[in-house]
Design a protein around this motif. Structure first.
Motif, PDB file in Angstrom:
ATOM      1  N   ARG A  73       4.099  -0.359  -3.240  1.00 35.24           N
ATOM      2  CA  ARG A  73       4.674  -0.939  -2.024  1.00 35.24           C
ATOM      3  C   ARG A  73       6.170  -0.648  -1.944  1.00 35.24           C
ATOM      4  O   ARG A  73       6.899  -0.764  -2.930  1.00 35.24           O
ATOM      5  N   LEU A  74       6.597  -0.292  -0.743  1.00 35.38           N
ATOM      6  CA  LEU A  74       8.009  -0.010  -0.504  1.00 35.38           C
ATOM      7  C   LEU A  74       8.727  -1.236   0.039  1.00 35.38           C
ATOM      8  O   LEU A  74       9.924  -1.423  -0.208  1.00 35.38           O
ATOM      9  N   ALA A  77       5.173  -7.917   4.523  1.00 32.00           N
ATOM     10  CA  ALA A  77       4.350  -7.146   5.465  1.00 32.00           C
ATOM     11  C   ALA A  77       5.023  -5.827   5.838  1.00 32.00           C
ATOM     12  O   ALA A  77       6.240  -5.770   6.033  1.00 32.00           O
ATOM     13  N   ASN A  78       4.226  -4.777   5.924  1.00 33.15           N
ATOM     14  CA  ASN A  78       4.771  -3.482   6.308  1.00 33.15           C
ATOM     15  C   ASN A  78       5.350  -3.532   7.714  1.00 33.15           C
ATOM     16  O   ASN A  78       4.791  -4.180   8.606  1.00 33.15           O
ATOM     17  N   PRO A  79       6.466  -2.843   7.940  1.00 32.00           N
ATOM     18  CA  PRO A  79       7.020  -2.778   9.289  1.00 32.00           C
ATOM     19  C   PRO A  79       6.211  -1.832  10.167  1.00 32.00           C
ATOM     20  O   PRO A  79       5.371  -1.065   9.687  1.00 32.00           O
ATOM     21  N   THR A  80       6.474  -1.903  11.463  1.00 35.75           N
ATOM     22  CA  THR A  80       6.007  -0.866  12.380  1.00 35.75           C
ATOM     23  C   THR A  80       7.009   0.276  12.289  1.00 35.75           C
ATOM     24  O   THR A  80       8.204   0.077  12.516  1.00 35.75           O
ATOM     25  N   GLY A 119       3.749   7.623   3.436  1.00 39.72           N
ATOM     26  CA  GLY A 119       2.840   6.564   3.843  1.00 39.72           C
ATOM     27  C   GLY A 119       1.646   6.440   2.914  1.00 39.72           C
ATOM     28  O   GLY A 119       1.219   5.328   2.573  1.00 39.72           O
ATOM     29  N   GLU A 120       1.110   7.590   2.486  1.00 38.94           N
ATOM     30  CA  GLU A 120       0.001   7.575   1.549  1.00 38.94           C
ATOM     31  C   GLU A 120       0.407   6.936   0.227  1.00 38.94           C
ATOM     32  O   GLU A 120      -0.341   6.173  -0.379  1.00 38.94           O
ATOM     33  N   LEU A 143      14.908   3.288   4.929  1.00 39.08           N
ATOM     34  CA  LEU A 143      13.863   2.400   5.444  1.00 39.08           C
ATOM     35  C   LEU A 143      13.984   1.006   4.815  1.00 39.08           C
ATOM     36  O   LEU A 143      13.901  -0.010   5.517  1.00 39.08           O
ATOM     37  N   VAL A 144      14.172   0.959   3.511  1.00 38.39           N
ATOM     38  CA  VAL A 144      14.285  -0.329   2.825  1.00 38.39           C
ATOM     39  C   VAL A 144      15.551  -1.058   3.272  1.00 38.39           C
ATOM     40  O   VAL A 144      15.536  -2.273   3.516  1.00 38.39           O
TER      41      VAL A 144
END
Length: 218
Positions: free
Chosen positions: A7-8, A12-15, A33-34, A210-211
């Motif tokens: 997990r990055l 919850a994952n963002p859009t 993403g994979e 992104l983080v």
């Protein structure tokens, strides 16, 4: 057995929206993403990139990535409401040029321009300059970065040069430099940096931004 996903994001994952037409950027973000268990969608900016001119390559690619982000934000406001849920919406925009002996090379517009670019790479390394801008569309927070690599080439044989000039991909990438092309790869002496940076999407930089954008305070 499928590879374990790491997990990055802390919850919850963002859009995630990729603001790029580039198939290689889509492929590279898909690999992230994979690995990290997220998906993404694509929106394009369709800006006039030639209207933005700056002398320094790093400044130019950042200005273009920011302009693309602004254009896509405006599109999203018109097309659909932005996400207001628990997880944020993150927009990634990018740009790249090749800096060769201080001259900025963008996508070649003519056969002669492409020829000149490709022949020049055996005289001095091609320095690729890639920008990434990540915008949290919920908080308005924006972070950015630039990653550079250098590619050293052997001389391009005439027969290979002519085949590259016939290939449409040569006119779709900065400086006509498609490092993953099967005709180009054998011509590379050495690479200082990373393959994904030369391809215009440095994944480690993308992950960091992104983080950072995900964790930005409201």
């Amino acid at each position: 057995m499928p590879a374990q996903k790491h997990r990055l994001f802390r919850s919850a994952n963002p859009t995630i929206i990729l603001g790029s037409k580039s198939s290689i950027r889509r492929e590279l973000l898909g690999e992230l993403g994979e690995l990290h268990g997220f998906s993404y969608s694509v929106k394009t900016a369709d800006i006039d990139e030639k209207a933005i001119r700056l002398e320094k390559s790093e400044d130019l690619v950042l200005a273009l990535a920011h302009a693309k982000a602004l254009a896509i934000r405006d599109k999203l406001r018109d097309d659909e409401p932005l996400n207001s849920g628990a997880s944020p919406t993150l927009l990634i925009t990018c740009d790249q040029v090749v800096d060769h002996r201080g001259k900025i090379l963008e996508k070649p517009e003519t056969r002669e321009e492409a020829r000149e670019n490709l022949l020049s790479y055996s005289t001095a390394p091609a320095r690729t300059v890639a920008s990434i801008v990540c915008t949290n569309l919920d908080t308005g927070y924006t972070c950015e970065g630039v990653d550079c690599s250098e590619v050293f080439f052997h001389q391009i044989p005439d027969a290979i040069l002519e085949k590259l000039l016939e290939d449409e991909i040569t006119y779709q990438v900065a400086g006509g430099l498609c490092i993953e092309h099967p005709l180009v790869a054998p011509l590379i002496k050495s690479l200082v940096g990373s393959m994904d940076s030369v391809q215009g999407f440095p994944k480690e930089l993308v992950k960091r931004l992104l983080v950072e954008a995900y964790n930005s305070a409201p």
